[in-house]
Design a protein around this motif. Structure first.
Motif, mmCIF file in Angstrom:
data_model
loop_
_atom_site.group_PDB
_atom_site.id
_atom_site.type_symbol
_atom_site.label_atom_id
_atom_site.label_comp_id
_atom_site.label_asym_id
_atom_site.label_seq_id
_atom_site.Cartn_x
_atom_site.Cartn_y
_atom_site.Cartn_z
ATOM 1 N N ARG A 329 0.813 -1.224 0.018
ATOM 2 C CA ARG A 329 -0.037 0.003 -0.031
ATOM 3 C C ARG A 329 0.886 1.247 0.089
ATOM 4 O O ARG A 329 0.652 1.891 -0.625
ATOM 5 N N VAL A 330 1.950 1.108 0.783
ATOM 6 C CA VAL A 330 2.773 2.480 0.808
ATOM 7 C C VAL A 330 4.245 1.794 0.769
ATOM 8 O O VAL A 330 4.598 0.927 1.392
ATOM 9 N N ALA A 331 5.175 2.472 -0.356
ATOM 10 C CA ALA A 331 6.594 1.801 -0.281
ATOM 11 C C ALA A 331 7.369 3.185 -0.608
ATOM 12 O O ALA A 331 6.895 4.084 -1.464
ATOM 13 N N VAL A 332 8.672 3.169 -0.207
ATOM 14 C CA VAL A 332 9.644 4.020 -0.593
ATOM 15 C C VAL A 332 11.067 3.591 -0.711
ATOM 16 O O VAL A 332 11.119 2.382 -0.438
ATOM 17 N N PRO A 333 12.058 4.008 -1.323
ATOM 18 C CA PRO A 333 13.229 3.550 -1.799
ATOM 19 C C PRO A 333 13.902 3.404 -0.310
ATOM 20 O O PRO A 333 13.783 3.887 0.495
ATOM 21 N N GLU A 334 14.927 2.302 -0.544
ATOM 22 C CA GLU A 334 15.638 2.229 0.720
ATOM 23 C C GLU A 334 16.534 3.243 1.346
ATOM 24 O O GLU A 334 16.777 3.318 2.468
ATOM 25 N N THR A 335 16.751 4.062 0.152
ATOM 26 C CA THR A 335 17.752 5.256 0.723
ATOM 27 C C THR A 335 16.824 6.333 1.402
ATOM 28 O O THR A 335 17.408 7.113 2.134
ATOM 29 N N ALA A 336 15.544 6.285 1.637
ATOM 30 C CA ALA A 336 14.708 7.015 2.310
ATOM 31 C C ALA A 336 14.688 6.700 3.900
ATOM 32 O O ALA A 336 14.152 7.390 4.714
ATOM 33 N N ILE A 337 15.140 5.472 4.141
ATOM 34 C CA ILE A 337 15.181 5.072 5.596
ATOM 35 C C ILE A 337 16.186 5.271 6.398
ATOM 36 O O ILE A 337 17.572 5.002 5.735
ATOM 37 N N GLN A 338 16.262 6.210 7.338
ATOM 38 C CA GLN A 338 17.462 6.323 8.338
ATOM 39 C C GLN A 338 17.064 5.697 9.572
ATOM 40 O O GLN A 338 15.896 5.547 10.027
ATOM 41 N N THR A 339 18.086 5.561 10.391
ATOM 42 C CA THR A 339 17.810 4.820 11.899
ATOM 43 C C THR A 339 17.830 6.095 12.773
ATOM 44 O O THR A 339 19.158 6.527 12.893
ATOM 45 N N VAL A 340 16.912 6.393 13.366
ATOM 46 C CA VAL A 340 16.960 7.714 14.522
ATOM 47 C C VAL A 340 16.371 7.203 15.943
ATOM 48 O O VAL A 340 15.437 6.600 15.849
ATOM 49 N N GLU A 341 17.487 7.119 16.842
ATOM 50 C CA GLU A 341 17.071 6.673 18.164
ATOM 51 C C GLU A 341 16.671 5.195 17.981
ATOM 52 O O GLU A 341 15.681 4.800 18.618
ATOM 53 N N ASP A 342 17.421 4.500 17.156
ATOM 54 C CA ASP A 342 17.155 3.015 17.036
ATOM 55 C C ASP A 342 15.854 2.549 16.399
ATOM 56 O O ASP A 342 15.269 1.711 16.588
ATOM 57 N N LYS A 343 15.082 3.559 15.575
ATOM 58 C CA LYS A 343 13.837 3.117 15.211
ATOM 59 C C LYS A 343 13.781 3.550 13.532
ATOM 60 O O LYS A 343 14.678 4.631 13.178
ATOM 61 N N PRO A 344 13.461 2.839 12.623
ATOM 62 C CA PRO A 344 13.457 3.336 11.039
ATOM 63 C C PRO A 344 12.728 4.471 11.089
ATOM 64 O O PRO A 344 11.497 4.543 11.602
ATOM 65 N N THR A 345 13.146 5.554 10.408
ATOM 66 C CA THR A 345 12.635 6.924 10.156
ATOM 67 C C THR A 345 12.728 7.355 8.912
ATOM 68 O O THR A 345 13.719 7.066 7.930
ATOM 69 N N VAL A 346 11.706 8.006 8.421
ATOM 70 C CA VAL A 346 11.701 8.753 7.218
ATOM 71 C C VAL A 346 11.443 10.334 7.720
ATOM 72 O O VAL A 346 10.892 10.659 8.423
ATOM 73 N N PHE A 347 12.272 11.064 6.532
ATOM 74 C CA PHE A 347 11.872 12.633 6.811
ATOM 75 C C PHE A 347 10.864 13.138 5.896
ATOM 76 O O PHE A 347 10.978 13.123 4.594
ATOM 77 N N VAL A 348 9.769 13.515 6.515
ATOM 78 C CA VAL A 348 8.585 13.905 5.679
ATOM 79 C C VAL A 348 8.764 15.503 5.443
ATOM 80 O O VAL A 348 8.949 16.269 6.317
ATOM 81 N N ARG A 349 8.445 15.694 4.001
ATOM 82 C CA ARG A 349 8.295 17.165 3.573
ATOM 83 C C ARG A 349 7.396 18.036 4.386
ATOM 84 O O ARG A 349 6.155 17.600 4.557
ATOM 85 N N THR A 350 7.588 19.251 4.941
ATOM 86 C CA THR A 350 6.828 20.153 5.561
ATOM 87 C C THR A 350 6.733 21.445 4.770
ATOM 88 O O THR A 350 7.771 21.464 4.074
ATOM 89 N N ASP A 351 5.943 22.493 5.463
ATOM 90 C CA ASP A 351 6.078 23.696 4.805
ATOM 91 C C ASP A 351 7.404 24.534 4.862
ATOM 92 O O ASP A 351 7.812 25.167 3.942
ATOM 93 N N ASP A 352 8.151 24.172 5.877
ATOM 94 C CA ASP A 352 9.357 24.788 6.028
ATOM 95 C C ASP A 352 10.397 24.259 6.348
ATOM 96 O O ASP A 352 11.556 24.474 6.753
ATOM 97 N N GLY A 353 10.419 22.841 5.905
ATOM 98 C CA GLY A 353 11.600 21.765 6.105
ATOM 99 C C GLY A 353 11.240 20.499 5.926
ATOM 100 O O GLY A 353 10.400 20.097 5.021
#
Length: 402
Positions: A329-353
């Motif tokens: 249903r939802v998929a992203v490239p492996e390059t979008a996945i980073q580990t932050v505080e031991d959790k898989p994380t993506v960086f979502v685009r917002t209005d200011d960053g």
């Protein structure tokens, strides 16, 4: 505390001091003035502390403020998370090997002494190219036998023709004609036998003349083993050369019985080599019907085209056998996945960053990762360059902690 309230408080205290000074004098005025100054200083510290706490809280929420120019300069690329077909697979460690269908052991056909060797180890050779010259007494004997058989056949044929004419002319008896015919047939058999002894030297071995014969390449390939030196005595058990056509190689790996039903002939296999930073797709060409005594696994083979020779025998590789596919249903490239505080994380685009968003991962295949929780379809996230955002987030957290 609001600055206006601080001013009012100071004014009130000053008024109180003025009234009190009438009763207590100058010492009382100084005491109240000092107390008002302390109240004002504590109020300012409280306000600064509240602002710092607000900034620290914002950093913990994972917000990063970046302009479009900064995003472009950092090389951050945006992609839209969405539905995608994920090919599921089983990974196996494998090894590149020679294609045994295109690997030849060139051996002497008769005993002899090596006179010369014309190729070196690792050299590429063409079909028919000279590899070595060997002298052999057996070759000389076989040539003599063939020559003698040829002369006997010539004589037997001449005798047969003469006896045939005499018998047809009623000059000689039929018995003489039959004996001549039998002698001719025996001479033909003897010559054929001698020629067959010489013919065993055909193929990769070519007889030249006298007591010498040549070893020649049976096909285009590479000399991967060489065991001949001039002056060496060899026989039919000597392994002179091993030639292999490296334009095609095998990748083999073991599969346990529980996974054999998922690995079938014709299944696509992705072969990757981290050391080479290379990846190629092939198909399962063979699945062994027996289990190895030591490994208790069945051997699976993939045939790969290798025109550039990059896939060298002995190289360890990863083999991913495609077993099934599913619609994520939802998929992203492996390059979008980073580990932050031991959790898989993506960086979502917002209005200011960007905002760091923890997610839960599902299946992985072909460089894509399924997101099972934490991200909706249609949301833009950072793909290439997302590690830059992780680094900036870490710097911001370090600054707030101080």
């Amino acid at each position: 505390m609001n600055k206006k309230l601080i001013v009012v408080a100071v004014a009130t205290l000053a008024l109180g001091i003025g009234i009190g000074s009438i009763r207590t004098g100058n010492s009382s005025i100084e005491a109240h003035a000092n107390e008002a100054a302390e109240h004002a200083e504590h109020a300012e510290h409280a306000e600064n502390g509240a602002a710092a706490e607000g900034e620290h809280a914002a950093g913990e929420e994972g917000h990063l403020t970046l302009s479009n120019e900064q995003i472009t300069a950092a090389g951050i690329q945006l992609i839209e998370a969405g539905a995608q077909s994920i090919n599921l697979g089983l990974p196996f460690p494998g090894e590149v090997r020679f294609d045994e269908d295109r690997t030849a052991h060139v051996v002497p056909r008769v005993p002899g002494v090596v006179e010369s060797v014309s190729v070196n180890l690792g050299q590429s050779v063409k079909k028919g190219q000279l590899l070595a010259v060997i002298s052999s007494q057996q070759i000389s004997d076989q040539r003599s036998e063939q020559a003698a058989a040829q002369r006997r056949l010539t004589l037997a044929r001449t005798t047969y023709e003469r006896e045939k004419q005499l018998w047809e002319s009623k000059i000689s008896a039929e018995q003489d004609f039959l004996q001549a015919r039998q002698a001719l047939q025996e001479a033909e058999i003897a010559l054929n036998n001698a020629q067959q002894k010489i013919s065993v030297l055909s193929g990769s071995v070519v007889a030249t003349g006298g007591n010498r014969y040549e070893l020649r390449a049976p096909f285009d390939g590479v000399v991967v083993e060489k065991h001949l030196t001039p002056g060496e005595v060899v026989d039919v058990t000597s392994n002179a050369f091993i030639l292999s056509d490296l334009s095609r190689v095998w990748v083999t790996f073991g599969v346990s019985p529980k996974d054999l039903t998922k690995v079938q002939v014709g299944k696509p296999v992705t072969i990757s080599a981290p050391e080479l930073n290379a990846e190629v797709v092939g198909n399962v060409a063979y699945v062994g019907s027996l289990l190895g005594e030591q490994t208790r696994t069945a051997t699976v083979r993939v045939t790969l085209e290798n025109p550039q020779g990059a896939w060298r025998p002995g190289l360890f590789v990863n083999a991913l056998v495609a077993t099934d596919s599913r619609e994520a249903r939802v998929a992203v490239p492996e390059t979008a996945i980073q580990t932050v505080e031991d959790k898989p994380t993506v960086f979502v685009r917002t209005d200011d960053g960007f905002k760091a968003q923890a997610v839960e991962l599902g299946s992985r295949a072909d460089g894509q990762v399924e997101i099972t929780k934490g991200l909706e379809s249609g949301v833009q996230v950072a793909a290439a360059g997302s590690y830059v955002l992780k680094s900036e987030l870490g710097k911001a957290s370090a600054e707030h902690s101080h």
